[in-house]
Design a protein around this motif. Structure first.
Motif, mmCIF file in Angstrom:
data_model
loop_
_atom_site.group_PDB
_atom_site.id
_atom_site.type_symbol
_atom_site.label_atom_id
_atom_site.label_comp_id
_atom_site.label_asym_id
_atom_site.label_seq_id
_atom_site.Cartn_x
_atom_site.Cartn_y
_atom_site.Cartn_z
ATOM 1 N N UNK A 385 0.822 -1.214 0.000
ATOM 2 C CA UNK A 385 0.000 0.000 0.000
ATOM 3 C C UNK A 385 0.855 1.263 0.000
ATOM 4 N N UNK A 386 1.900 1.290 0.792
ATOM 5 C CA UNK A 386 2.724 2.490 0.934
ATOM 6 C C UNK A 386 3.946 2.468 0.024
ATOM 7 N N UNK A 387 4.027 1.491 -0.862
ATOM 8 C CA UNK A 387 5.176 1.357 -1.751
ATOM 9 C C UNK A 387 4.772 1.796 -3.149
ATOM 10 N N UNK A 388 5.580 2.658 -3.743
ATOM 11 C CA UNK A 388 5.306 3.124 -5.103
ATOM 12 C C UNK A 388 5.788 2.048 -6.081
ATOM 13 N N UNK A 389 4.920 1.102 -6.371
ATOM 14 C CA UNK A 389 5.283 -0.057 -7.166
ATOM 15 C C UNK A 389 4.254 -0.249 -8.274
ATOM 16 N N UNK A 390 4.718 -0.751 -9.395
ATOM 17 C CA UNK A 390 3.837 -0.946 -10.543
ATOM 18 C C UNK A 390 2.777 -2.004 -10.244
ATOM 19 N N UNK A 391 1.554 -1.722 -10.678
ATOM 20 C CA UNK A 391 0.479 -2.696 -10.500
ATOM 21 C C UNK A 391 0.746 -3.964 -11.308
ATOM 22 N N UNK A 392 1.416 -3.832 -12.447
ATOM 23 C CA UNK A 392 1.751 -5.009 -13.255
ATOM 24 C C UNK A 392 2.710 -5.913 -12.489
ATOM 25 N N UNK A 393 3.682 -5.323 -11.793
ATOM 26 C CA UNK A 393 4.612 -6.122 -10.992
ATOM 27 C C UNK A 393 3.860 -6.868 -9.888
ATOM 28 N N UNK A 394 2.917 -6.202 -9.238
ATOM 29 C CA UNK A 394 2.128 -6.859 -8.190
ATOM 30 C C UNK A 394 1.322 -8.014 -8.772
ATOM 31 N N UNK A 395 0.754 -7.813 -9.958
ATOM 32 C CA UNK A 395 -0.011 -8.881 -10.602
ATOM 33 C C UNK A 395 0.880 -10.070 -10.934
ATOM 34 N N UNK A 396 2.073 -9.810 -11.449
ATOM 35 C CA UNK A 396 3.008 -10.893 -11.765
ATOM 36 C C UNK A 396 3.377 -11.658 -10.503
ATOM 37 N N UNK A 397 3.614 -10.944 -9.419
ATOM 38 C CA UNK A 397 3.951 -11.604 -8.152
ATOM 39 C C UNK A 397 2.797 -12.462 -7.656
ATOM 40 N N UNK A 398 1.578 -11.912 -7.695
ATOM 41 C CA UNK A 398 0.416 -12.658 -7.197
ATOM 42 C C UNK A 398 0.172 -13.920 -8.019
ATOM 43 N N UNK A 399 0.146 -13.778 -9.332
ATOM 44 C CA UNK A 399 -0.105 -14.946 -10.177
ATOM 45 C C UNK A 399 1.073 -15.912 -10.163
ATOM 46 N N UNK A 400 2.278 -15.382 -9.999
ATOM 47 C CA UNK A 400 3.441 -16.262 -9.884
ATOM 48 C C UNK A 400 3.383 -17.122 -8.630
ATOM 49 N N UNK A 401 2.985 -16.523 -7.513
ATOM 50 C CA UNK A 401 2.843 -17.288 -6.272
ATOM 51 C C UNK A 401 1.743 -18.341 -6.399
ATOM 52 N N UNK A 402 0.637 -17.953 -7.003
ATOM 53 C CA UNK A 402 -0.452 -18.907 -7.202
ATOM 54 C C UNK A 402 -0.025 -20.053 -8.112
ATOM 55 N N UNK A 403 0.672 -19.721 -9.181
ATOM 56 C CA UNK A 403 1.142 -20.743 -10.127
ATOM 57 C C UNK A 403 2.132 -21.687 -9.452
ATOM 58 N N UNK A 404 3.010 -21.138 -8.613
ATOM 59 C CA UNK A 404 4.024 -21.965 -7.959
ATOM 60 C C UNK A 404 3.402 -22.992 -7.023
ATOM 61 N N UNK A 405 2.320 -22.623 -6.344
ATOM 62 C CA UNK A 405 1.684 -23.553 -5.404
ATOM 63 C C UNK A 405 1.130 -24.772 -6.138
ATOM 64 N N UNK A 406 0.393 -24.536 -7.194
ATOM 65 C CA UNK A 406 -0.203 -25.646 -7.934
ATOM 66 C C UNK A 406 0.861 -26.464 -8.658
ATOM 67 N N UNK A 407 1.861 -25.796 -9.222
ATOM 68 C CA UNK A 407 2.900 -26.513 -9.955
ATOM 69 C C UNK A 407 3.775 -27.333 -9.021
ATOM 70 N N UNK A 408 4.015 -26.830 -7.812
ATOM 71 C CA UNK A 408 4.841 -27.588 -6.859
ATOM 72 C C UNK A 408 4.169 -28.900 -6.468
ATOM 73 N N UNK A 409 2.846 -28.867 -6.289
ATOM 74 C CA UNK A 409 2.113 -30.097 -5.964
ATOM 75 C C UNK A 409 2.174 -31.076 -7.134
ATOM 76 N N UNK A 410 2.005 -30.555 -8.340
ATOM 77 C CA UNK A 410 2.075 -31.409 -9.524
ATOM 78 C C UNK A 410 3.473 -31.991 -9.688
ATOM 79 N N UNK A 411 4.493 -31.167 -9.465
ATOM 80 C CA UNK A 411 5.874 -31.630 -9.600
ATOM 81 C C UNK A 411 6.198 -32.696 -8.565
#
Length: 533
Positions: A385-411
């Motif tokens: 909230x208090x960090x001047x950060x790109x919304x695209x970067x936040x989206x990449x981080x969120x979807x990357x974390x979500x992707x990693x959880x499902x892929x780790x179980x599959x792996x």
């Protein structure tokens, strides 16, 4: 026997068609009491009428108070409510009169009722941590109202229905940046024309920034995201035809009213008592055709006009292209980040260290058990909230974390599926445990999980359609912007669906090529062919 087979199959298909048609017609029609033609707003105060309204605006509150016996459906955008009334899903739409009059001009089958429901007092919102900025905003509003600028803007945008922005020169030496949150889906208030913002609110914001000697930075976001963005410091002001409701005043500051806008109701002309078509008993039955059926009932000329409005006019195809690029960037980098995180998470889950195993299990459980939209908004509006950060970067981080959880179980499932004897054979050949894992076990596991991995990539692509909630102009958001200008659903939605489909097909083809490259049988065939030549 063949004849009987096809005969039975034909009967089943006809039965299915009849059931589908019955469900379709019953779902698209509404039943209202005899003599239900409307002559005034209070006539809608009956349980047989359904009224569409926007989430979180004063018009919704006033409609609930005045029409307590009516049914209400809430929508996030005016175009969604308009699509619903065209399809016969609702009987009326409650919104500010300028917007409804604009819709009725473009669609003569609709009309705005003459009497007003209430009067909306529209203000600028700011964070409670910035009272000095609010004092400056109030100074501007006083000069804006007394100097005649307010009346001039009102006449141009609402009475003369102007759509061109006046020239407002930026300050020559701005003292900073003013970040303003808007909702660009509501013509003539705020909309996108020729790939830039226009409208009453846009002109007001530009004049305000010039008065404050600030360089303006617009952030287009959903209406319900404006207050969290103010509280989180993502924007300095919210100018989106917002009124000072008591609950909102507990969270943010509101300025003096910069405009008073009447709230009105839009109905189909067949419902109006003065209309020649109002003798029909079925409420808005004549408007109850589905959007697709109504669309195709027109001539080839109307089809071309719709296509032209959606893609050609104002070069709106460029909006779809820009949104597609943003969607691809988020998807590709999310998959890269998620893949890089998946292996460490998988290794921690297989570790004998209880702390690492516990952390991995909790991480996977958290990501799998929480909707990705909630994770996205927590990251953007709370953690960063208090960090001047790109919304695209936040989206990449969120979807990357979500992707990693499902892929780790599959792996992990792929690794556990490799026979233990292969590890033992590698150790017997003198390989260390880590070398045996990375050279023999992991490559086989990766090949096994590739079909599931492809599915996760495509799921991530489709899931990115929610990033508009944090003011990212992705493919879906651009489609919403086009719909808000044309007030037509068919071409924009079909176009967005087609672009997603072909993008998914392209990603699938790329991953299939990669999968074939990883297949040792294909490599052996290639080496054999080279040796034979």
């Amino acid at each position: 026997m063949t004849f009987n087979f096809f005969s039975c199959r034909l009967k089943r298909m006809m039965l299915f068609f009849i059931i589908f048609a019955f469900a379709f017609l019953s779902g698209c029609s509404k039943t209202t009491p005899s003599g239900s033609a409307i002559s005034k707003i209070d006539d809608l105060n009956h349980h047989s009428f359904t009224i569409g309204c926007m989430t979180g605006i004063v018009a919704t509150r006033e409609a609930h108070a005045r029409l307590p016996h009516a049914n209400f459906l809430e929508y996030s955008m005016p175009v969604d409510a308009f699509t619903a009334i065209c399809a016969g899903k609702i009987d009326a739409v409650v919104l500010d009169r300028p917007t409804l009059e604009f819709i009725s001009l473009a669609h003569p089958e609709m009309m705005v009722m003459q009497d007003d429901l209430a009067l909306g007092h529209i203000s600028v919102a700011a964070s409670k941590s910035n009272p000095s900025l609010m004092r400056q905003v109030n100074e501007f509003i006083q000069s804006y109202r007394t100097g005649g600028t307010c009346q001039s803007m009102y006449d141009r945008w609402f009475r003369m229905k102007q759509s061109a922005m006046p020239e407002i020169p930026p300050p020559p030496s701005p003292s900073g940046v003013l970040r303003i949150g808007v909702t660009a889906n509501n013509e003539p208030l705020c909309f996108i024309k020729d790939n830039s913002l226009a409208g009453f609110d846009t002109e007001f914001a530009l004049r305000l920034a010039s008065f404050l000697n600030k360089k303006i930075e617009f952030k287009d976001m959903t209406y319900d995201a404006l207050i969290p963005a103010l509280e989180g410091g993502k924007i300095d002001l919210a100018i989106a035809f917002m009124d000072a409701m008591p609950e909102r005043e507990e969270s943010v500051l509101f300025s003096e009213n910069y405009i008073d806008a009447p709230i009105a109701i839009l109905i189909h002309r067949s419902l109006y008592a003065g209309s020649s078509s109002s003798s029909a008993i079925g409420g808005n039955d004549s408007a109850a055709r589905s959007g697709v059926a109504q669309f195709f009932s027109g001539s080839a000329r109307s089809l071309w006009n719709s296509f032209n409005k959606t893609f050609i006019r104002e070069s709106r195809w460029k909006l779809i292209l820009q949104g597609l690029i943003t969607t691809i960037v988020i998807t590709v980098f999310s998959v890269i980040v998620g893949t890089c995180l998946a292996l460490p998470v998988c290794m921690m889950s297989r570790s004998k260290n209880k702390v690492l195993s516990w952390f991995s299990d909790r991480y996977v459980s958290l990501m799998m058990g929480t909707p990705i939209l909630v994770i996205l908004m927590i990251l953007y509006y709370i953690i960063f909230a208090k960090v001047n950060i790109s919304a695209v970067f936040v989206a990449i981080l969120a979807f990357g974390m979500d992707f990693s959880a499902y892929t780790s179980v599959t792996l992990r499932a792929g690794i556990d599926g490799i026979p233990r004897s292969q590890t033992e054979a590698a150790l017997a050949l003198g390989y260390s445990p880590s070398a045996a894992f990375f050279r023999f076990i992991l490559p086989q596991a990766v090949r096994r999980i590739m079909p599931v991995y492809r599915g996760e990539v495509i799921s991530t692509l489709k899931a990115t359609s929610i990033v508009g909630f944090i003011a990212i102009m992705d493919l879906t958001k651009m489609g919403d912007i086009i719909r808000s200008r044309t007030y037509e659903a068919f071409f924009p939605l079909i176009a967005i669906a087609a672009v997603y489909f072909f993008t998914a097909k392209a990603l699938t083809s790329f991953l299939l090529i990669l999968e074939n490259k990883l297949n040792p049988d294909n490599r052996r065939k290639y080496i054999g062919n080279r040796g034979a030549s």
